[in-house]
Design an enzyme around this catalytic site. Structure first.
Site, PDB file in Angstrom:
ATOM      1  CD  GLN A   1      -2.212  -1.374   2.827  1.00  0.00           C
ATOM      2  OE1 GLN A   1      -3.189  -0.820   3.300  1.00  0.00           O
ATOM      3  NE2 GLN A   1      -1.467  -2.185   3.536  1.00  0.00           N
TER       4      GLN A   1
ATOM      5  CG  HIS B   1      -3.065   2.488  -1.929  1.00  0.00           C
ATOM      6  ND1 HIS B   1      -3.026   2.461  -0.547  1.00  0.00           N
ATOM      7  CD2 HIS B   1      -4.211   1.839  -2.271  1.00  0.00           C
ATOM      8  CE1 HIS B   1      -4.096   1.817  -0.089  1.00  0.00           C
ATOM      9  NE2 HIS B   1      -4.824   1.428  -1.112  1.00  0.00           N
TER      10      HIS B   1
ATOM     11  CB  CYS C   1       0.466  15.427 -18.465  1.00  0.00           C
ATOM     12  SG  CYS C   1      -0.603  16.764 -19.057  1.00  0.00           S
TER      13      CYS C   1
ATOM     14  CB  CYS D   1      -0.904  15.360 -23.156  1.00  0.00           C
ATOM     15  SG  CYS D   1       0.732  15.682 -22.456  1.00  0.00           S
TER      16      CYS D   1
ATOM     17  CB  CYS E   1      -0.242  19.885 -23.214  1.00  0.00           C
ATOM     18  SG  CYS E   1      -0.806  19.156 -21.668  1.00  0.00           S
TER      19      CYS E   1
ATOM     20  N   GLY F   1       3.373  -4.889   8.913  1.00  0.00           N
ATOM     21  CA  GLY F   1       3.243  -3.457   9.156  1.00  0.00           C
ATOM     22  C   GLY F   1       2.024  -2.805   8.552  1.00  0.00           C
TER      23      GLY F   1
ATOM     24  CG  ASN G   1       1.261  -4.575  13.003  1.00  0.00           C
ATOM     25  OD1 ASN G   1       1.451  -3.771  13.921  1.00  0.00           O
ATOM     26  ND2 ASN G   1       0.670  -4.239  11.874  1.00  0.00           N
ATOM     27  N   PRO G   2       3.636  -4.913  15.724  1.00  0.00           N
ATOM     28  CG  PRO G   2       5.016  -3.088  16.153  1.00  0.00           C
ATOM     29  CD  PRO G   2       4.237  -3.750  15.063  1.00  0.00           C
TER      30      PRO G   2
ATOM     31  CB  ALA H   1       8.993  -4.615   9.178  1.00  0.00           C
TER      32      ALA H   1
HETATM   33 ZN   LIG Z   1       0.524  17.362 -20.990  1.00  0.00          ZN
END
Ligand SMILES: [Zn+2]
Length: 254
Positions: free
Chosen positions: A108, A126, A134, A137, A158, A196, A222-223, A240
């Site tokens: 993630q 993610h 852009c 474009c 552009c 984690g 994980n803690p 980790a």
């Molecule tokens: Zn552009």
């Protein structure tokens, strides 16, 4: 079994043909990154300087309506990412690639640290902050440090606004990443690690649930207790980097 979870996990790794590592903000905490939620909302207070909740400030809607505002905020949090390096947890995961036939990472995190560590099969569900494109474009480029971008961050082709190739609040997950996740699930990994992450998103919790159901080994690092703790055959209550290093040493000694 001698009751030592680390050696049991390492022994299972020796026989594994495919392993899925699911990672969240906790794995990057050892790289000095603050704990981020979603695309990069600082947890501290959960609001921006002007009092907007992160979910609003870093939403797809805000990006469409007020890109300059979103970029000012991104520029503010960018220094937290500057110079962040993969830590031992990222490195050990990448090292397993040479030993286990299929090693897939579902992350993630938008910090690009798994790729930086050398992991090749990384599903960035993610997206990532180290690539901008852009909004008008097809122009896009890598950007390691947002200080490299001119202000305002507009497209040199552009003049449309640029944006990170990351998923903002209220936006859809990237289809290509979802398809890769489906394929990873379909291949039924021998082992699934959750590292984690609080696993509040169903698509992050689901692989642990399914692995548990089919009797594959599940490990949580994980803690804190999380949404998926109930499905973890082994729970390592530690950071980790420390846990992954211990697993690697045990693995090497077998
Ligand atoms: Zn552009």
């Amino acid at each position: 079994m001698d009751g030592d979870p680390i050696s049991t996990i390492a022994a299972r790794m020796q026989r594994a043909r495919s392993v899925l590592f699911i990672t969240g903000a906790g794995i990057s905490a050892d790289s000095g990154l603050p704990t981020y939620r979603g695309v990069g909302g600082l947890y501290a207070g959960g609001t921006t300087e002007d009092g907007l909740p992160i979910e609003v400030a870093l939403s797809g809607d805000m990006l469409a309506r007020r890109p300059e505002y979103v970029w000012r905020y991104l520029m503010q949090i960018a220094p937290h990412f500057r110079g962040a390096r993969p830590n031992d947890a990222h490195a050990v995961i990448a090292r397993f690639q040479g030993r286990i036939e299929q090693v897939t990472v579902l992350t993630q995190n938008v910090d690009g640290l798994h790729r930086a560590a050398g992991s090749r099969d990384v599903i960035e569900i993610h997206g990532t902050l180290d690539r901008v494109h852009c909004m008008v474009c097809p122009y896009e480029r890598d950007v390691r440090d947002y200080a490299e971008l001119s202000w305002p961050p507009r497209c040199p082709v552009c003049a449309g606004w640029l944006r990170p190739r990351a998923v903002f609040f209220g936006e859809e997950l990237p289809l290509a990443a979802l398809h890769r996740l489906e394929a990873a699930q379909a291949s039924a990994p021998d082992l699934v690690f959750s590292i984690g992450t609080t696993s509040v998103f169903p698509y992050i919790a689901d692989p642990m649930y399914r692995a548990h159901r089919r009797g594959a080994m599940t490990v949580e690092i994980n803690p804190e207790l999380t949404e998926v703790s109930q499905w973890a055959e082994f729970r390592l209550c530690q950071g980790a980097a420390q846990a992954m290093q211990a697993i690697w040493s045990a693995y090497e000694q077998i």
